[in-house]
Write a protein that holds these residues in place. Structure first.
Motif, mmCIF file in Angstrom:
data_model
loop_
_atom_site.group_PDB
_atom_site.id
_atom_site.type_symbol
_atom_site.label_atom_id
_atom_site.label_comp_id
_atom_site.label_asym_id
_atom_site.label_seq_id
_atom_site.Cartn_x
_atom_site.Cartn_y
_atom_site.Cartn_z
ATOM 1 N N TYR A 164 0.847 -1.106 -0.077
ATOM 2 C CA TYR A 164 -0.036 -0.166 -0.096
ATOM 3 C C TYR A 164 0.971 1.309 0.204
ATOM 4 O O TYR A 164 1.948 1.283 0.512
ATOM 5 C CB TYR A 164 -0.822 0.107 1.208
ATOM 6 N N LEU A 165 0.266 2.368 -0.499
ATOM 7 C CA LEU A 165 0.931 3.751 -0.434
ATOM 8 C C LEU A 165 -0.128 4.469 -0.063
ATOM 9 O O LEU A 165 -1.207 4.678 -0.771
ATOM 10 C CB LEU A 165 1.399 4.091 -1.773
ATOM 11 N N ARG A 166 -0.120 5.053 1.052
ATOM 12 C CA ARG A 166 -1.201 6.034 1.515
ATOM 13 C C ARG A 166 -0.586 7.474 1.187
ATOM 14 O O ARG A 166 0.465 8.081 1.509
ATOM 15 C CB ARG A 166 -1.264 5.893 3.138
ATOM 16 N N LEU A 167 -1.611 8.245 0.439
ATOM 17 C CA LEU A 167 -1.240 9.601 -0.074
ATOM 18 C C LEU A 167 -1.791 10.630 0.800
ATOM 19 O O LEU A 167 -3.242 10.700 0.659
ATOM 20 C CB LEU A 167 -1.629 9.813 -1.376
ATOM 21 N N ASN A 168 -1.072 11.225 1.531
ATOM 22 C CA ASN A 168 -1.898 12.254 2.470
ATOM 23 C C ASN A 168 -1.314 13.917 2.102
ATOM 24 O O ASN A 168 -0.242 13.926 1.459
ATOM 25 C CB ASN A 168 -1.415 11.893 3.822
ATOM 26 N N SER A 169 -2.113 14.633 2.391
ATOM 27 C CA SER A 169 -1.736 15.955 2.032
ATOM 28 C C SER A 169 -1.450 16.288 0.768
ATOM 29 O O SER A 169 -0.301 16.825 0.444
ATOM 30 C CB SER A 169 -0.535 16.713 3.085
ATOM 31 N N LEU A 170 -2.046 15.623 -0.110
ATOM 32 C CA LEU A 170 -1.869 15.802 -1.829
ATOM 33 C C LEU A 170 -1.586 17.156 -2.151
ATOM 34 O O LEU A 170 -2.295 18.178 -1.828
ATOM 35 C CB LEU A 170 -2.673 14.839 -2.378
ATOM 36 N N LYS A 171 -0.739 17.296 -3.021
ATOM 37 C CA LYS A 171 -0.500 18.803 -3.393
ATOM 38 C C LYS A 171 -0.544 18.431 -5.093
ATOM 39 O O LYS A 171 -0.475 17.458 -5.741
ATOM 40 C CB LYS A 171 0.823 19.051 -3.308
ATOM 41 N N PRO A 172 -0.919 19.839 -5.859
ATOM 42 C CA PRO A 172 -1.195 19.532 -7.537
ATOM 43 C C PRO A 172 0.188 18.747 -8.042
ATOM 44 O O PRO A 172 0.213 18.141 -8.968
ATOM 45 C CB PRO A 172 -1.193 20.838 -7.913
ATOM 46 N N GLU A 173 1.506 19.161 -7.478
ATOM 47 C CA GLU A 173 2.687 18.445 -7.906
ATOM 48 C C GLU A 173 2.755 17.252 -7.845
ATOM 49 O O GLU A 173 3.679 16.319 -8.123
ATOM 50 C CB GLU A 173 3.810 19.161 -7.606
ATOM 51 N N ASP A 174 2.047 16.559 -7.040
ATOM 52 C CA ASP A 174 2.010 14.848 -6.832
ATOM 53 C C ASP A 174 1.111 14.107 -7.883
ATOM 54 O O ASP A 174 1.234 12.928 -8.004
ATOM 55 C CB ASP A 174 1.216 14.648 -5.647
ATOM 56 N N THR A 175 0.765 14.852 -8.821
ATOM 57 C CA THR A 175 -0.224 14.467 -9.977
ATOM 58 C C THR A 175 0.945 13.631 -10.847
ATOM 59 O O THR A 175 1.929 14.241 -11.250
ATOM 60 C CB THR A 175 -0.883 15.547 -10.702
#
Length: 122
Positions: free
Chosen positions: A78-89
């Protein structure tokens, strides 16, 4: 060979969260290190996080935001993606390494999933 199938991507607003899953079949996934990579448009693929025998690596850009974990009973990482930012696209890929030790080197991964799209936008 191991077959990897990612799921959990989607469209999310900045600050939101997602959980990516990578289900493995074909061999015992727990015997091998696993990594999550991502590739944004026009950029090279980069390591996001990797988990292996007694070792976990994170890219500096996601450290503290994207915890990686695995459930050996379910042969899933698993990879939990928290506090996502536009640059994480990016398209996020799961990969299985050649051995049990986590590595940052992309050429040490020899089995790849098809990828799942993560889009962070308001």
């Amino acid at each position: 060979q191991v077959q990897l199938v990612e799921s959990g991507g989607g469209l999310v607003q900045p600050g939101g969260s997602l959980r990516l899953s990578c289900a493995a079949s074909g061999r015992t996934f727990s015997n091998y290190a696993a990594g999550w990579f991502r590739q944004a448009p026009g950029k090279e693929r980069e390591l996001v996080a990797a988990i292996g025998w007694r070792t976990i690596y994170y890219a500096d850009s996601v450290k503290g935001r994207f915890p990686i974990s695995r459930d050996n009973a379910k042969n899933t990482v698993y990879l939990r993606l928290n506090s996502l930012k536009p640059e994480d696209t990016a398209v996020y890929y799961c990969a299985a390494a050649k051995g049990p030790v986590a590595t940052r080197k992309e050429n040490e991964y020899n089995n790849w999933g098809q990828g799942t799209q993560v889009t962070v936008s308001s």
